[in-house]
Enzyme design. Sequence first.
Site, short mmCIF file in Angstrom:
data_model
loop_
_atom_site.label_atom_id
_atom_site.label_comp_id
_atom_site.label_asym_id
_atom_site.label_seq_id
_atom_site.Cartn_x
_atom_site.Cartn_y
_atom_site.Cartn_z
NE ARG A 153 -19.64 -4.04 -5.39
CZ ARG A 153 -18.79 -4.62 -6.19
NH1 ARG A 153 -17.86 -5.41 -5.71
NH2 ARG A 153 -18.85 -4.45 -7.49
CG ASN A 191 -13.18 -4.06 -4.04
OD1 ASN A 191 -12.26 -4.81 -4.35
ND2 ASN A 191 -14.14 -3.73 -4.89
CD GLU A 192 -13.42 -1.35 -8.42
OE1 GLU A 192 -14.65 -1.22 -8.43
OE2 GLU A 192 -12.78 -1.75 -9.40
CD GLU A 341 -11.42 -6.28 -8.90
OE1 GLU A 341 -12.24 -5.98 -9.79
OE2 GLU A 341 -11.65 -6.13 -7.69
CD GLN A 390 -27.47 -14.73 -10.73
OE1 GLN A 390 -28.24 -13.91 -11.20
NE2 GLN A 390 -27.87 -15.85 -10.19
CE1 TYR A 391 -26.82 -14.49 -18.06
CE2 TYR A 391 -27.73 -13.09 -16.32
CZ TYR A 391 -27.90 -14.08 -17.27
OH TYR A 391 -29.12 -14.68 -17.44
CG HIS A 392 -17.88 -10.21 -14.18
ND1 HIS A 392 -16.61 -10.66 -14.46
CD2 HIS A 392 -17.80 -8.86 -14.13
CE1 HIS A 392 -15.79 -9.62 -14.57
NE2 HIS A 392 -16.49 -8.51 -14.37
C1 GLA Z 1 -14.90 -4.24 -9.71
C2 GLA Z 1 -15.00 -4.81 -8.32
C3 GLA Z 1 -15.19 -6.29 -8.29
C4 GLA Z 1 -16.19 -6.72 -9.35
C5 GLA Z 1 -15.69 -6.25 -10.69
C6 GLA Z 1 -16.57 -6.68 -11.84
O1 GLA Z 1 -13.63 -4.18 -10.18
O2 GLA Z 1 -13.88 -4.49 -7.54
O3 GLA Z 1 -15.65 -6.67 -7.02
O4 GLA Z 1 -17.43 -6.18 -9.06
O5 GLA Z 1 -15.67 -4.85 -10.69
O6 GLA Z 1 -16.09 -6.22 -13.07
#
Ligand code: GLA
Length: 710
Positions: A153, A191-192, A341, A390-392
Amino acid sequence: MWQKICEATILSLTLEFPIRIVYRNLRLVAILLVSICFVGMPAQTPRQNSLLLGTAWYPEQWPEERWDADLSLMEQAHIHVVRVGEFAWSSMEPAEGVFRFEWLDQAIALAAKHHIAVVLGTPTAAPPAWLTTKYPETLRVDEDGKRAEHGNRQQFSFSDPVYRRFAAQIARKMAEHFGHNPDLLGWQLDNELAAPSFDANAKQQFHRWLQKKYGSIAELNRRWTTAYWSQTYDNFDEIPVHSKGENPALLLDWKRFVTDTWISYLQVQIDAIRPNILPAQFITTNTMHWNEGFDHYLLHKHLDIAAWDDYFPDGHLDPVLNAAEHDLVRGYKQRNFWLMETQPAFVNWGSVNSPLPRGVTREMAWQAVGHGADAVLYWQWRSALNGQEQYHGTMLGADGLPVPVYQEIEEVGTEFDRIGNVFSSSTPEAQVAILQSYDSRWAIDFQRHSQKFDYVTQITDVYKALQPLAQTIDIVSPDADLTRYKVVFAPALNVLSDATAKKLVTYCSDGGHLVLGPRSGMKDFDDALQTERQPGPLAAALGGHVDQYYALGKPVPVDEIDTSEAHGMATVWAESLVPTASDATVVLRYGKTADGWVDHQAAGISRHVGKGSMTYVGATLDSELMSSFVARILDEAGIAPILPGLPSNVELMQRVKPSGSRVWILINHGVAPEHIGLQRELKDMLTGMAGRFIDLPAHGVAVYSLEGVQ
Ligand code: GLA
Ligand code: GLA
């Protein structure tokens, strides 16, 4: 802010959607009845909640038949908001110009049935393959000239006009389609925001940006001192484009260009969205920790609220540093924010992704609220079956059933629903601020002089000393309105424009107490050295200046010159100071050192300026000396702790309402129980227990409403 959102939403709903209101009220009655039967407590619709619990949900990754089960489990956890859509471009626009929003309509409608509102993300952090294949110029180019590819991404170029056209189009289509849906609370753009692009177009834009700023190449040459190493340019197109290794003036302007480019990148989406949405819907983006990629203060001028992503990859919450980060984000707009988040126990991107200990996920949620969060959202709801994460940590496992941390989050949700409204319209109110300057941070990072000199650490060292004494602290831009603060600390305010210097002198004259830290006032706005010794344009008001700066190989002793006679060490940086005005007093002095340069010279001087004072500290103080010194400054300014005498592991957070009534959150961040004196009889809203003392277990939380309490 939240109250305003609620009121505005209700107003617009009343005007535009009377039928929906009737429907909503019917629904509310139904929820009320169900809740009274099952928990004996009235349930809330999302808009009535002052505190919202939420999660990132990716319906596009799952069959539609599954959604209802997911939303039921969310509702059971008292989740009232989902963030959706932020990576779903290929599901929303599967082919160029072909838009598919029906699935998202279904998902939002189904969420509403479960009393869950929505924050909609624009999907521009993850462009679809058809776009980058047909328009490869939209792909980001890194500093070494390598073009990004599809499959990850953030592979887009932030300045590319073609990419911006597509981004504006998807944002507009989404806004036209969803913007009048009352179940939508707001919008998250992208996003970020992270990596800038160094493609040919970005370089050309940088050249035009410089041309606009300097007018003529001669002016740029003068202000950048390009006679140095034959850097003199004949025209703007000759200027190299890099983020390191160049003339610091160029590097600082590159950072400012990157900031402006991210702003215009977001503005393209804001312009597409704003005219098509209900006024109650907010527009934000989610930022990262102490990210220095762009000036967050300038960017947030264009957004309605700040939102950020809070993670501790090793599972060890550092409560003071986390507090500072919340205060940093609250300072972006000087108002409450969203925690967009945070981790359900653990992440997947650290070196060892340990879980937060039991109870700390809840502890972090309440700490966020204490520092001004009005919503806490977990990333993410359920593990995607495939993909890079997958492991988050999640709330549900791949089997679609709750994992252990679900229960802890459900507890938070229950508490938010039960007592959240006590926080309505409340916000932390600080008497003391720390200034954070991106210009100064960048300038120092270009030439740290000592790798041990870390700008963020300079801020957090002051923060750590301040927190137990002030208990509410703002971290704000030097451009912020400072009149509300009794004391302002400015650690390492390295880049100091004449305008800011003037403002700071006025602040002191009007009664404020300013404490400058090492390396302050060394550079002008162009990152050129000031021709007046530090603190440059503030030296006259201070009645003293820095004689010389030294990066320290060995610690040097420093004594505080007052009744406390505290002693300590400077370990990173030492500047010898010279008072020039007869009424400037030495407040810190070096002892005998190995190399002799700063022996017995002033390490800190202070002077009354108008109704206030200005102090300059040239040494990086160790934690004990910093605490003693900060205590003295606060004492002089008449700032006392809100609740004194707390054990060092216990944090008190206070939110204040416009009426002046207050809400306290007490958290025991330690691993053992603590016995805490409250100085008055108070009733913990979480347990219902009343008393002048509380025994708070490890990771325990208590909430007190001080309405009518003296
Ligand atoms: C970031 C991203 C999310 C995800 C988290 C995982 O904050 O914005 O999409 O990848 O990290 O910790
Ligand atoms: C070398 C170079 C000089 C200067 C010094 C700095 O000796 O020749 O131009 O950069 O280093 O120490």
